[in-house]
Scaffold this active site. Sequence first.
Site, mmCIF file in Angstrom:
data_model
loop_
_atom_site.group_PDB
_atom_site.id
_atom_site.type_symbol
_atom_site.label_atom_id
_atom_site.label_comp_id
_atom_site.label_asym_id
_atom_site.label_seq_id
_atom_site.Cartn_x
_atom_site.Cartn_y
_atom_site.Cartn_z
ATOM 1 N N TYR A 48 0.849 -1.199 0.000
ATOM 2 C CA TYR A 48 0.000 0.000 0.000
ATOM 3 C C TYR A 48 0.876 1.237 0.000
ATOM 4 O O TYR A 48 1.830 1.320 0.774
ATOM 5 C CB TYR A 48 -0.907 0.031 1.242
ATOM 6 N N GLU A 50 -0.559 4.840 -0.609
ATOM 7 C CA GLU A 50 -1.370 6.034 -0.891
ATOM 8 C C GLU A 50 -0.522 7.286 -0.756
ATOM 9 O O GLU A 50 0.278 7.411 0.168
ATOM 10 C CB GLU A 50 -2.552 6.105 0.078
ATOM 11 N N ASP A 193 -6.539 12.957 -25.553
ATOM 12 C CA ASP A 193 -6.490 11.572 -25.080
ATOM 13 C C ASP A 193 -5.848 10.742 -26.192
ATOM 14 O O ASP A 193 -6.484 10.462 -27.212
ATOM 15 C CB ASP A 193 -7.920 11.103 -24.770
ATOM 16 N N THR A 219 -3.794 5.571 -22.141
ATOM 17 C CA THR A 219 -3.674 4.245 -21.558
ATOM 18 C C THR A 219 -2.250 3.779 -21.865
ATOM 19 O O THR A 219 -1.578 4.322 -22.736
ATOM 20 C CB THR A 219 -4.655 3.241 -22.203
ATOM 21 N N LYS A 222 -2.139 -0.107 -25.002
ATOM 22 C CA LYS A 222 -2.522 -0.246 -26.417
ATOM 23 C C LYS A 222 -1.252 -0.201 -27.261
ATOM 24 O O LYS A 222 -0.403 -1.058 -27.088
ATOM 25 C CB LYS A 222 -3.569 0.806 -26.751
ATOM 26 N N ARG A 228 -1.917 -2.955 -18.390
ATOM 27 C CA ARG A 228 -3.154 -2.168 -18.344
ATOM 28 C C ARG A 228 -2.974 -1.093 -17.292
ATOM 29 O O ARG A 228 -2.767 -1.382 -16.115
ATOM 30 C CB ARG A 228 -4.346 -3.046 -17.951
HETATM 31 C C1 LIG Z 1 -9.164 2.646 -24.396
HETATM 32 C C2 LIG Z 1 -9.488 4.090 -24.224
HETATM 33 C C3 LIG Z 1 -9.819 4.619 -22.971
HETATM 34 C C4 LIG Z 1 -10.148 3.784 -21.758
HETATM 35 O O1 LIG Z 1 -9.249 2.940 -21.292
HETATM 36 P P1 LIG Z 1 -9.636 1.760 -20.271
HETATM 37 O O2 LIG Z 1 -8.272 1.384 -19.798
HETATM 38 O O3 LIG Z 1 -10.332 0.733 -21.070
HETATM 39 O O4 LIG Z 1 -10.477 2.338 -19.191
HETATM 40 C C5 LIG Z 1 -9.979 5.988 -22.873
HETATM 41 N N1 LIG Z 1 -9.855 6.783 -23.944
HETATM 42 C C6 LIG Z 1 -9.585 6.296 -25.172
HETATM 43 C C7 LIG Z 1 -9.483 7.234 -26.317
HETATM 44 C C8 LIG Z 1 -9.402 4.942 -25.353
HETATM 45 O O5 LIG Z 1 -9.158 4.462 -26.582
#
Ligand SMILES: *Cc1c(COP(=O)(O)O)cnc(C)c1O
Length: 410
Positions: A48, A50, A193, A219, A222, A228
């Site tokens: 932990y 925080e 994003d 994220t 990807k 993740r």
């Molecule tokens: C995949 C994605 C997210 C969310 O990610 P999670 O890890 O699935 O919560 C947010 N914004 C965009 C543009 C994404 O492609």
Amino acid sequence: MYKSNDIIFKYIEEESKRQVEGIELIASENYVSEDVLKAMGSILTNKYSEGYADKRYYGGNKYIDEIEKECISRVKEVFKAEHVNVQPYSGSPANLAVHLAFLNPGDKTMGMDLSAGGHLTHGFKVSISGKYFDSVSYGVNEDGYIDYENVRKIALEHRPKLIWSGFSAYSRVIDWNEFRKIADEVGAILVADISHVAGLVAVGEYPSPVGIADVVTTTTHKTLRGPRGAIIMCKEEYGEVIDKAVFPGLQGGPHNHTTAAIAVAMNEVLSDEFKEYAKQIKKNAKVFSEELIKMGYKVISGGTDNHLFLVDTVGSVGKSGKEVSDILESVNITVNKNSIPNDQRKPWDPSGIRIGTPAITTRGMTEKDMIYIASIIDNALKDSSEKNIDSLRESVKQFTKKFPIPGLGI
Ligand SMILES: *Cc1c(COP(=O)(O)O)cnc(C)c1O
């Protein structure tokens, strides 16, 4: 009742087999390295912590602090960011933290429409981002491109406090500067994003919004090929509000095993091999889309400049995205059904599919393999008889044997 865990490990084995014997075309998926897996599966999950490095609410964080600091410094090096937070549990909580940092409930936010390629967390009505905040959206033109004049018009009309740029299903390059101008005209905070294209951005294969947008979220699992998780980057002046929104605003203890795995992944991104990887992702997507177009398929916006593209399956073969995705799954090819711009059908049974090349490029597939996969797809959709499907599935199994995936047996 106390049970053996055999069944869970058996399913993990089965899933490994599925991953090995299938062609993964889901644009948001990838295969992480053994080092990333090792960090993720480590005892760091026991701890932990925080708070932030050197300011924790728990003792015993000597090494965790070093890991988090090293991770932040690697992210800064990769993206040339001023301030970095590596604690968000995933992309959706990262985006919620940004809403929390800048908005009060009921305030206006604006993002790309889900059906045009945006993400749920950019103000979609059933998401918290569209329920607790007053969201408006922009779409794309008939030709599948963002129309910046239209974005400007909607922004001027609604004057949102937050503007989201970025996507989950847009195959073209975003003009971050154009979004910057629009945000300035209405006095909005601009968020980019880059979840989908972060791996391309990291090595200059897609324009970077860092230094243009006020806040950049991504994220890490990807194209970035990490665990993740998620990262928020921002200008120094917003560092404090962002950090406070993540903790204690939204989350408790950070996932330290994930932080360590992000640090490992960032080091991989800095390698020459990753540069080649990102280039190959784009080459593969281009050849793949061109091949399908040659065969008569309708690709949205006529092609791709990144790692993904959308196919209008209703317009191409008279089958919905769901029907196509089911047929392809039966030959071990995984895609996801996807809305296409101005889709007349519902999101659970939309008119198209999304195809992405990050995962198959990690496995070492190149242009000639894209042509092969396109031919299997076409064959399966033109003749979905049981006999043909069985034979195509066998071909796919044989084909995937040539392309190992990392991390089996860990
Ligand atoms: C995949 C994605 C997210 C969310 O990610 P999670 O890890 O699935 O919560 C947010 N914004 C965009 C543009 C994404 O492609």
